[in-house]
Scaffold this motif. Structure first.
Motif, PDB file in Angstrom:
ATOM      1  N   THR A  98       4.722 -57.415  34.480  1.00  0.00           N
ATOM      2  CA  THR A  98       5.021 -58.602  34.900  1.00  0.00           C
ATOM      3  C   THR A  98       5.842 -59.386  34.850  1.00  0.00           C
ATOM      4  O   THR A  98       6.540 -60.029  34.619  1.00  0.00           O
ATOM      5  CB  THR A  98       4.403 -58.229  36.022  1.00  0.00           C
ATOM      6  OG1 THR A  98       2.849 -59.104  35.816  1.00  0.00           O
ATOM      7  CG2 THR A  98       4.140 -57.483  37.282  1.00  0.00           C
ATOM      8  N   LEU A  99       4.873 -60.205  34.302  1.00  0.00           N
ATOM      9  CA  LEU A  99       5.709 -61.973  33.570  1.00  0.00           C
ATOM     10  C   LEU A  99       5.137 -62.179  32.779  1.00  0.00           C
ATOM     11  O   LEU A  99       4.309 -61.934  32.150  1.00  0.00           O
ATOM     12  CB  LEU A  99       4.645 -62.932  34.948  1.00  0.00           C
ATOM     13  CG  LEU A  99       4.765 -63.293  36.124  1.00  0.00           C
ATOM     14  CD1 LEU A  99       4.486 -64.282  37.115  1.00  0.00           C
ATOM     15  CD2 LEU A  99       6.594 -63.055  36.519  1.00  0.00           C
ATOM     16  N   PRO A 100       5.854 -62.983  31.760  1.00  0.00           N
ATOM     17  CA  PRO A 100       5.515 -63.275  30.313  1.00  0.00           C
ATOM     18  C   PRO A 100       4.497 -63.619  29.952  1.00  0.00           C
ATOM     19  O   PRO A 100       3.512 -64.149  31.109  1.00  0.00           O
ATOM     20  CB  PRO A 100       6.139 -64.601  29.418  1.00  0.00           C
ATOM     21  CG  PRO A 100       7.414 -64.059  31.236  1.00  0.00           C
ATOM     22  CD  PRO A 100       6.680 -63.862  32.634  1.00  0.00           C
ATOM     23  N   GLY A 101       3.245 -63.212  29.174  1.00  0.00           N
ATOM     24  CA  GLY A 101       2.422 -63.701  29.196  1.00  0.00           C
ATOM     25  C   GLY A 101       1.084 -63.086  29.720  1.00  0.00           C
ATOM     26  O   GLY A 101      -0.268 -63.389  29.517  1.00  0.00           O
TER      27      GLY A 101
ATOM     28  N   GLN B 294       4.860 -58.726  41.263  1.00  0.00           N
ATOM     29  CA  GLN B 294       4.489 -57.435  42.000  1.00  0.00           C
ATOM     30  C   GLN B 294       4.646 -56.339  41.312  1.00  0.00           C
ATOM     31  O   GLN B 294       6.076 -56.511  40.655  1.00  0.00           O
ATOM     32  CB  GLN B 294       3.685 -57.145  42.579  1.00  0.00           C
ATOM     33  CG  GLN B 294       5.085 -56.534  44.177  1.00  0.00           C
ATOM     34  CD  GLN B 294       4.645 -56.475  44.982  1.00  0.00           C
ATOM     35  OE1 GLN B 294       4.084 -57.122  45.928  1.00  0.00           O
ATOM     36  NE2 GLN B 294       4.950 -55.102  45.844  1.00  0.00           N
ATOM     37  N   HIS B 295       3.994 -55.427  40.305  1.00  0.00           N
ATOM     38  CA  HIS B 295       4.403 -54.472  40.540  1.00  0.00           C
ATOM     39  C   HIS B 295       3.936 -52.406  40.363  1.00  0.00           C
ATOM     40  O   HIS B 295       2.743 -52.784  40.994  1.00  0.00           O
ATOM     41  CB  HIS B 295       4.251 -54.237  38.610  1.00  0.00           C
ATOM     42  CG  HIS B 295       4.829 -52.289  37.880  1.00  0.00           C
ATOM     43  ND1 HIS B 295       4.492 -51.009  38.135  1.00  0.00           N
ATOM     44  CD2 HIS B 295       6.038 -53.031  36.953  1.00  0.00           C
ATOM     45  CE1 HIS B 295       5.153 -50.774  36.965  1.00  0.00           C
ATOM     46  NE2 HIS B 295       6.661 -51.894  36.643  1.00  0.00           N
ATOM     47  N   VAL B 296       4.768 -51.485  41.119  1.00  0.00           N
ATOM     48  CA  VAL B 296       4.186 -50.647  42.399  1.00  0.00           C
ATOM     49  C   VAL B 296       4.238 -49.482  41.398  1.00  0.00           C
ATOM     50  O   VAL B 296       5.732 -49.270  40.688  1.00  0.00           O
ATOM     51  CB  VAL B 296       4.852 -50.136  43.274  1.00  0.00           C
ATOM     52  CG1 VAL B 296       5.113 -49.515  43.910  1.00  0.00           C
ATOM     53  CG2 VAL B 296       5.361 -51.783  44.193  1.00  0.00           C
ATOM     54  N   THR B 297       3.997 -48.384  41.307  1.00  0.00           N
ATOM     55  CA  THR B 297       3.844 -47.267  40.434  1.00  0.00           C
ATOM     56  C   THR B 297       3.141 -46.559  41.566  1.00  0.00           C
ATOM     57  O   THR B 297       2.430 -46.420  41.827  1.00  0.00           O
ATOM     58  CB  THR B 297       2.125 -47.577  39.481  1.00  0.00           C
ATOM     59  OG1 THR B 297       2.563 -48.352  38.152  1.00  0.00           O
ATOM     60  CG2 THR B 297       2.994 -45.843  38.180  1.00  0.00           C
ATOM     61  N   ARG B 298       5.233 -44.718  41.385  1.00  0.00           N
ATOM     62  CA  ARG B 298       4.129 -44.156  42.351  1.00  0.00           C
ATOM     63  C   ARG B 298       3.726 -43.012  41.298  1.00  0.00           C
ATOM     64  O   ARG B 298       4.341 -42.806  40.089  1.00  0.00           O
ATOM     65  CB  ARG B 298       5.727 -43.930  42.852  1.00  0.00           C
ATOM     66  CG  ARG B 298       6.071 -44.894  43.872  1.00  0.00           C
ATOM     67  CD  ARG B 298       7.646 -45.142  44.175  1.00  0.00           C
ATOM     68  NE  ARG B 298       8.435 -46.541  44.862  1.00  0.00           N
ATOM     69  CZ  ARG B 298       8.477 -46.812  45.772  1.00  0.00           C
ATOM     70  NH1 ARG B 298       8.581 -45.950  46.981  1.00  0.00           N
ATOM     71  NH2 ARG B 298       8.764 -48.268  46.319  1.00  0.00           N
ATOM     72  N   PRO B 299       3.544 -41.682  42.136  1.00  0.00           N
ATOM     73  CA  PRO B 299       2.867 -40.650  41.792  1.00  0.00           C
ATOM     74  C   PRO B 299       4.458 -40.199  39.692  1.00  0.00           C
ATOM     75  O   PRO B 299       4.162 -40.298  39.205  1.00  0.00           O
ATOM     76  CB  PRO B 299       2.802 -39.510  42.552  1.00  0.00           C
ATOM     77  CG  PRO B 299       2.175 -40.404  43.943  1.00  0.00           C
ATOM     78  CD  PRO B 299       3.186 -41.795  43.125  1.00  0.00           C
TER      79      PRO B 299
END
Ligand SMILES: Cc1cc2nc3c(=O)[nH]c(=O)nc-3n(C[C@H](O)[C@H](O)[C@H](O)COP(=O)(O)OP(=O)(O)OC[C@H]3O[C@@H](n4cnc5c(N)ncnc54)[C@H](O)[C@@H]3O)c2cc1C
Length: 474
Positions: free
Chosen positions: A46-49, A395-400
């Motif tokens: 997502t964001l740096p660091g 936010q970061h979404v990971t689907r199947p």
């Protein structure tokens, strides 16, 4: 000629390679991605660091693992952080199950004295025998355990029960909910055989060794394993997706940290007949749908005690969690899915710049499910932490499908290398006395598609390395 090649640099592949190198054989590991780690990686999603655990976050099995201990990962940079509370499971009415390392402190949080006694009765022997259970039972058909008939007997009965049967022995909704959450780690409906055993074993591990997180994230486990491998003289080549074993340098043994579908592709006509037919019939399990968040403040839990927990199970009562897992087994996603949450920045400030907080969460969905569970996961967290949404800054979404692209082992988003069903537990990936070997004397399987299955523990790698050293690398 190289003695051994290992395909795949997940925790099992790295463990297998490290053990073979330490046994004095030459070994080269090939990994498809640019870094090793497989399901045990941290990255800036997502964001740096800000560092997120891309897959695994909580490691009771890693800390229990006899092979991780043997490899002295602590001398290679791995430091476990143990949260003050191992697991929390809140209910809507304000009651919450809090699992501490100490059984008696845990029982003191139950409101029902009878449940306390039952919990002590179920948990005590498993905690006392925990080392033995990990050493003798978590692997191929447990011949070694026969040397310990009392311990085996004490664990064997609860181990085969469904969690629904175990929970019937408890009265309090909060204890029953806790049991449901632990049983749901199986990704199976709670009426399935062995979900009781798996849930009780996970609960026992919370008392025996804790549910710790590695300082700096899951990647530190993989980095420590890679360091052991390097120190022992093993070589690693990254950025190579192996399609066929014939592409690899000449070798005496190939150990594959991949699932049956890829084993068949890589081996070509070296594996045929009944064995290949069994691999083709191998069953994959439900998938994970993952949500990573960055917040500008900690999760505003309604009950402040949840902030001391390393893992928070959100899903309400036993009946609700059971309904959520049943829905997945029926090919659906419940409106209120069972959600696993961790907030690592509470316990490890190295994960994000000051003032930023990281949330790792996922729920179970059917294999290959194309839908979007983001809203359902957020609603479940908000149910116990009102105001969460106001704090989200990324936010970061990971689907199947994303999971499978990220790691070919996550077929349809199954994170355990195959269905964790009783019928596939000791015989994964095929019915065979030594499930790590194959009919080809030079091919071994070391992934979580072998016993004891999913999780970051390296035990599949350990058993496969031993099989290869006994056979092709004698
Ligand atoms: C969202 C999520 C949450 C999880 N949470 C936890 C948790 O909290 N605790 C826990 O213990 N476990 C957890 N797990 C499960 C855990 O990550 C896996 O069970 C574990 O990583 C399996 O290890 P492995 O070595 O068998 O395979 P993997 O870790 O999958 O590694 C396989 C490696 O092989 C590589 N590879 C695949 N095909 C090829 C090819 N053709 N050529 C070269 N390389 C190839 C892949 O890139 C990968 O690096 C989680 C997994 C996910 C996805």
């Amino acid at each position: 000629m190289t003695d051994a090649v290992v395909v795949g640099g997940g925790p099992n592949g790295l463990t297998a390679a490290a053990l073979i190198a330490r046994a004095g054989r030459s070994v080269e590991l090939f990994e498809a991605r640019d870094t090793v780690g497989g399901g045990c990686r941290s990255a800036g999603l997502t964001l740096p660091g800000v560092s997120h655990d891309v897959c695994s976050a909580i490691h009771p099995l890693g800390r229990s693992s006899p092979v991780f201990r043997e490899l002295r990962l602590d001398e290679h940079g791995l430091e476990w952080i143990e949260p003050p509370i191992q697991i929390a499971h809140p209910l809507d009415d304000g009651r919450v199950a809090l699992v501490h390392r100490d059984i008696e402190t845990t029982i003191a949080t139950f409101e029902n004295g009878g449940d306390g006694a039952a919990y002590r009765r179920w948990m005590g022997p498993v905690v006392a025998d925990w080392e033995l259970i990990v050493r003798e039972l978590l692997g191929p058909i447990p011949i070694g355990a026969v040397r310990h008939p009392v311990a085996l007997g004490r664990f064997a009965l609860p181990a085969i029960l469904p969690m629904a049967a175990v929970a019937r022995r408890f009265q309090s909704p909060v204890v029953r909910a806790l049991l449901a959450g632990c049983g749901a780690h199986s990704f199976l409906r709670l009426t399935a055989p062995m979900t009781g055993g798996l849930g009780l074993a996970l609960l026992a591990s919370a008392h025996a060794v804790g549910w710790p997180i590695p300082r700096g994230g899951a990647q530190r486990i993989a980095d420590a394993l890679a360091s052991v491998l390097r120190e022992a003289g093993g070589r690693t080549t990254t950025g190579v997706a192996v399609r066929n074993l014939a592409e690899l340098p000449p070798h005496r043994a190939a150990l594959l940290d991949v699932t049956p579908r890829q084993v068949l592709d890589m081996a070509g006509d070296r594996l045929g007949g009944l064995y290949a037919a069994q691999l083709r019939r191998y069953r994959y399990g439900p998938a994970a749908f993952k949500l990573d968040l960055v917040l500008d403040g900690p999760v505003p839990w309604r009950d402040a005690r949840l902030s001391s927990a390393g893992t928070i199970h959100l899903g309400g009562t036993f009946e609700e969690v059971a309904a959520s897992e049943r829905a997945v087994a029926q090919g659906r996603v419940h409106d209120r899915p069972f959600v696993l949450v961790s907030e690592p920045t509470r316990h490890d400030p190295t994960r994000a710049p000051e003032g930023r907080h990281v949330v790792w969460a996922y729920c179970h969905v059917p294999n290959g499910w194309p839908g979007d569970a983001t809203e359902r996961i957020l609603r479940q967290i908000e149910r116990f932490a009102p105001g969460l949404r106001d704090r989200i800054i990324a936010q970061h979404v990971t689907r199947p499908a994303n999971l499978e692209v990220y790691n070919a082992n996550y077929v349809g988003g199954d994170i355990n290398g195959g269905l964790q069903h009783w019928a596939q537990f000791f015989t994964r990936p095929a019915v065979r006395w030594d499930p790590y070997s194959t009919p080809d004397p030079g091919i071994f399987i070391c992934s979580s598609s072998t016993p004891p299955g999913g999780g970051v523990h390296g035990l599949c790698g350990m058993h496969a390395a031993r099989a290869a050293l006994r056979r092709a690398l004698r």
